[in-house]
Design a protein around this motif. Structure first.
Motif, PDB file in Angstrom:
ATOM      1  N   ALA A  89      -1.458   0.747 -19.280  1.00 35.35           N
ATOM      2  CA  ALA A  89      -1.399   1.515 -20.525  1.00 35.35           C
ATOM      3  C   ALA A  89      -1.951   2.922 -20.341  1.00 35.35           C
ATOM      4  CB  ALA A  89      -2.166   0.775 -21.622  1.00 35.35           C
ATOM      5  N   ASP A  90      -3.044   3.037 -19.594  1.00 35.77           N
ATOM      6  CA  ASP A  90      -3.633   4.356 -19.343  1.00 35.77           C
ATOM      7  C   ASP A  90      -2.667   5.246 -18.562  1.00 35.77           C
ATOM      8  OD1 ASP A  90      -5.906   3.565 -20.651  1.00 35.77           O
ATOM      9  OD2 ASP A  90      -7.097   3.238 -18.839  1.00 35.77           O
ATOM     10  N   LEU A  91      -1.982   4.676 -17.576  1.00 34.70           N
ATOM     11  CA  LEU A  91      -1.018   5.459 -16.799  1.00 34.70           C
ATOM     12  C   LEU A  91       0.186   5.849 -17.649  1.00 34.70           C
ATOM     13  CD1 LEU A  91      -1.117   3.519 -13.401  1.00 34.70           C
ATOM     14  CD2 LEU A  91      -1.880   5.871 -13.793  1.00 34.70           C
ATOM     15  N   ALA A  92       0.655   4.914 -18.466  1.00 40.98           N
ATOM     16  CA  ALA A  92       1.819   5.191 -19.309  1.00 40.98           C
ATOM     17  C   ALA A  92       1.529   6.277 -20.330  1.00 40.98           C
ATOM     18  CB  ALA A  92       2.269   3.914 -20.010  1.00 40.98           C
ATOM     19  N   ALA A  93       0.253   6.403 -20.730  1.00 38.57           N
ATOM     20  CA  ALA A  93      -0.124   7.404 -21.734  1.00 38.57           C
ATOM     21  C   ALA A  93      -0.167   8.817 -21.153  1.00 38.57           C
ATOM     22  CB  ALA A  93      -1.471   7.042 -22.332  1.00 38.57           C
ATOM     23  N   LYS A  94      -0.170   8.922 -19.823  1.00 39.33           N
ATOM     24  CA  LYS A  94      -0.222  10.237 -19.195  1.00 39.33           C
ATOM     25  C   LYS A  94       1.178  10.832 -19.070  1.00 39.33           C
ATOM     26  CE  LYS A  94      -4.293   9.483 -16.243  1.00 39.33           C
ATOM     27  NZ  LYS A  94      -4.775   9.499 -14.835  1.00 39.33           N
ATOM     28  N   PRO A  95       1.295  12.162 -19.106  1.00 38.01           N
ATOM     29  CA  PRO A  95       2.590  12.771 -18.805  1.00 38.01           C
ATOM     30  C   PRO A  95       3.044  12.370 -17.404  1.00 38.01           C
ATOM     31  CG  PRO A  95       1.047  14.387 -19.697  1.00 38.01           C
ATOM     32  CD  PRO A  95       0.256  13.151 -19.425  1.00 38.01           C
ATOM     33  N   VAL A  96       4.331  12.223 -17.206  1.00 37.90           N
ATOM     34  CA  VAL A  96       4.869  11.750 -15.932  1.00 37.90           C
ATOM     35  C   VAL A  96       4.354  12.577 -14.766  1.00 37.90           C
ATOM     36  CG1 VAL A  96       6.987  11.446 -14.586  1.00 37.90           C
ATOM     37  CG2 VAL A  96       6.946  10.797 -17.006  1.00 37.90           C
ATOM     38  N   GLN A  98      -7.627  -6.051 -17.369  1.00 30.95           N
ATOM     39  CA  GLN A  98      -7.796  -4.815 -16.606  1.00 30.95           C
ATOM     40  C   GLN A  98      -6.450  -4.247 -16.158  1.00 30.95           C
ATOM     41  OE1 GLN A  98     -10.753  -4.624 -13.541  1.00 30.95           O
ATOM     42  NE2 GLN A  98     -12.208  -5.899 -14.657  1.00 30.95           N
ATOM     43  N   ALA A  99      -5.530  -5.122 -15.741  1.00 24.72           N
ATOM     44  CA  ALA A  99      -4.208  -4.643 -15.313  1.00 24.72           C
ATOM     45  C   ALA A  99      -3.456  -4.021 -16.490  1.00 24.72           C
ATOM     46  CB  ALA A  99      -3.407  -5.792 -14.712  1.00 24.72           C
ATOM     47  N   ALA A 100      -3.552  -4.650 -17.663  1.00 28.47           N
ATOM     48  CA  ALA A 100      -2.875  -4.113 -18.844  1.00 28.47           C
ATOM     49  C   ALA A 100      -3.448  -2.753 -19.232  1.00 28.47           C
ATOM     50  CB  ALA A 100      -3.011  -5.095 -20.005  1.00 28.47           C
ATOM     51  N   LYS A 101      -4.767  -2.626 -19.165  1.00 29.26           N
ATOM     52  CA  LYS A 101      -5.398  -1.351 -19.513  1.00 29.26           C
ATOM     53  C   LYS A 101      -5.006  -0.269 -18.518  1.00 29.26           C
ATOM     54  CE  LYS A 101      -9.812   0.846 -20.618  1.00 29.26           C
ATOM     55  NZ  LYS A 101      -9.472   2.094 -19.894  1.00 29.26           N
ATOM     56  N   LEU A 102      -4.967  -0.625 -17.220  1.00 23.30           N
ATOM     57  CA  LEU A 102      -4.578   0.338 -16.197  1.00 23.30           C
ATOM     58  C   LEU A 102      -3.152   0.821 -16.438  1.00 23.30           C
ATOM     59  CD1 LEU A 102      -5.060   1.851 -13.554  1.00 23.30           C
ATOM     60  CD2 LEU A 102      -4.485  -0.257 -12.327  1.00 23.30           C
ATOM     61  N   SER A 111       0.853  -1.183   0.000  1.00 20.83           N
ATOM     62  CA  SER A 111       0.000   0.000   0.000  1.00 20.83           C
ATOM     63  C   SER A 111       0.894   1.240   0.000  1.00 20.83           C
ATOM     64  CB  SER A 111      -0.901  -0.005   1.245  1.00 20.83           C
ATOM     65  OG  SER A 111      -1.689   1.158   1.286  1.00 20.83           O
ATOM     66  N   ALA A 112       0.920   1.960  -1.109  1.00 21.39           N
ATOM     67  CA  ALA A 112       1.777   3.140  -1.221  1.00 21.39           C
ATOM     68  C   ALA A 112       1.249   4.031  -2.337  1.00 21.39           C
ATOM     69  CB  ALA A 112       3.220   2.729  -1.507  1.00 21.39           C
ATOM     70  N   LYS A 113       1.692   5.281  -2.341  1.00 18.41           N
ATOM     71  CA  LYS A 113       1.152   6.231  -3.309  1.00 18.41           C
ATOM     72  C   LYS A 113       1.594   5.945  -4.737  1.00 18.41           C
ATOM     73  CE  LYS A 113       4.772   9.795  -2.880  1.00 18.41           C
ATOM     74  NZ  LYS A 113       5.011  11.231  -2.569  1.00 18.41           N
ATOM     75  N   THR A 114       2.678   5.135  -4.906  1.00 16.23           N
ATOM     76  CA  THR A 114       3.140   4.819  -6.258  1.00 16.23           C
ATOM     77  C   THR A 114       2.797   3.386  -6.670  1.00 16.23           C
ATOM     78  OG1 THR A 114       5.305   4.188  -5.362  1.00 16.23           O
ATOM     79  CG2 THR A 114       5.037   6.456  -6.153  1.00 16.23           C
ATOM     80  N   VAL A 115       1.878   2.766  -5.946  1.00 14.42           N
ATOM     81  CA  VAL A 115       1.509   1.373  -6.225  1.00 14.42           C
ATOM     82  C   VAL A 115      -0.006   1.253  -6.358  1.00 14.42           C
ATOM     83  CG1 VAL A 115       1.549  -1.015  -5.387  1.00 14.42           C
ATOM     84  CG2 VAL A 115       3.504   0.493  -4.942  1.00 14.42           C
ATOM     85  N   THR A 116      -0.454   0.559  -7.389  1.00 11.22           N
ATOM     86  CA  THR A 116      -1.873   0.266  -7.564  1.00 11.22           C
ATOM     87  C   THR A 116      -2.012  -1.028  -8.365  1.00 11.22           C
ATOM     88  OG1 THR A 116      -4.020   1.175  -8.204  1.00 11.22           O
ATOM     89  CG2 THR A 116      -2.189   1.555  -9.720  1.00 11.22           C
ATOM     90  N   GLY A 117      -3.227  -1.488  -8.534  1.00 12.01           N
ATOM     91  CA  GLY A 117      -3.413  -2.703  -9.310  1.00 12.01           C
ATOM     92  C   GLY A 117      -4.660  -3.454  -8.918  1.00 12.01           C
ATOM     93  N   LEU A 118      -4.647  -4.749  -9.210  1.00 12.45           N
ATOM     94  CA  LEU A 118      -5.802  -5.612  -8.929  1.00 12.45           C
ATOM     95  C   LEU A 118      -5.401  -6.674  -7.914  1.00 12.45           C
ATOM     96  CD1 LEU A 118      -6.322  -4.575 -12.022  1.00 12.45           C
ATOM     97  CD2 LEU A 118      -8.094  -6.317 -11.954  1.00 12.45           C
ATOM     98  N   ARG A 119      -6.059  -6.639  -6.766  1.00  7.49           N
ATOM     99  CA  ARG A 119      -5.824  -7.665  -5.748  1.00  7.49           C
ATOM    100  C   ARG A 119      -6.469  -8.969  -6.205  1.00  7.49           C
ATOM    101  NH1 ARG A 119      -7.950  -3.384  -3.225  1.00  7.49           N
ATOM    102  NH2 ARG A 119      -9.823  -4.526  -2.601  1.00  7.49           N
TER     103      ARG A 119
END
Length: 216
Positions: A166-173, A160-164, A24-32
Motif C-alpha cells: 500500500a505504501d508503494l502504491a501510494a507513491k508516484p510511479v 506487513q506485506a499489505a502495508k508495504l 533478488s532484483a531492483k523491482t522486487v521486495t517483500g518478507l522472506r
C-alpha cells in the motif's frame, strides 16, 4: 508467478517465500519466510540463558549467507555458533553425532531439503537422550518435544506485506524506486515446559508469557 511478474517489469511485493527462493532484483521486495537470526537467538537465550555453544546443520549453497549473519548475531550475544555444512541430508546422522560433544543446544533452520519429518524425529530423540536443547522452526516441533521453536508469524507477515504494498502504491510511479530491501519475517515463540523441566531449565514467567503457546 513471482518470476513472471518480475520479468514483466512490474514491482513485486512478495511474502511467504523462503529466503533462498526469493528473487533478488531492483523491482522486487517483500518478507522472506524465515525469521531473522536476531529474533530467534534473543528468544532462545531468554528460554535458556545457560546456552553457550549452539550447533547448526545447514546447506552452504542455500543457507550460507544466513548462517554467516547468524554467526555475527550469535557472537554479539555471547554465543558461539558451531556450524556443520552439509551437501546431502544423508550426511546428517553422522555429522550431528560428531557435533554432539561440542554443543549444548542444536538450532534447526528451515531447510526442507535437510530437515524432513524422519530426520526431525531422529534429531529429537538424539538430543533428548544427550540432554542437548533443541530449537526448531515449527510449533509442531515444540509440541513433539523440542525445547522451543520460533515460527513465522503469518498474520503479522500478511499485515506487513499489505502495508508495504500500500505504501508503494501510494507513491508516484517515478518515485517508487529504489525499493526497500526484502526483510526476514517476524516470529512467534512456542515453549515445551515438560522438556524444560526434564532438562532442569526454569523458564521465567515473563518469557512464558511472551510465547504464543506453552506445552505442559
Amino acid at each position: 508467478a513471482m518470476a513472471q511478474a518480475h520479468q514483466s517489469g512490474a514491482i513485486v511485493v512478495f511474502c511467504m517465500v523462503l529466503g533462498p527462493a526469493a528473487v533478488s532484483a531492483k523491482t522486487v521486495t517483500g518478507l522472506r519466510l524465515e525469521v531473522s537470526a536476531d529474533v530467534q537467538l534473543d528468544f532462545f537465550r531468554r528460554v535458556n540463558p545457560s546456552i553457550r555453544r549452539l550447533g547448526v546443520l545447514y546447506n552452504p549453497q542455500s543457507w550460507g549467507e544466513y548462517v554467516k549473519a547468524a554467526s555475527r548475531s550469535a557472537s554479539a550475544r555471547g554465543l558461539t555458533l558451531v556450524t556443520k555444512p552439509l551437501s546431502d541430508a544423508r550426511e546428517l546422522r553422522s555429522e550431528v553425532n560428531e557435533l554432539a560433544g561440542s554443543i549444548d543446544a542444536l538450532w534447526l533452520i528451515p531447510d526442507p531439503q535437510l530437515i524432513t519429518v524422519e530426520l526431525f524425529n531422529f534429531l529429537l530423540i538424539f538430543t533428548l537422550e544427550r540432554r542437548i536443547a533443541l530449537f526448531g522452526f515449527f510449533e509442531d516441533f515444540t509440541r513433539a518435544g523440542a525445547l522451543a521453536s520460533v515460527a513465522p508469524d503469518y498474520a503479522a507477515i500478511g499485515r506487513q506485506a499489505a502495508k508495504l504494498a500500500a505504501d508503494l502504491a501510494a507513491k508516484p510511479v517515478e518515485s517508487r524506486l529504489p525499493l526497500p530491501p526484502s526483510i526476514a519475517s517476524p516470529g512467534t515463540l512456542t515453549i515445551n515446559a515438560k522438556t524444560a523441566q526434564q532438562f532442569g531449565i526454569d523458564i521465567p514467567d515473563d518469557v512464558q508469557a511472551q510465547a504464543s503457546q506453552v506445552y505442559r
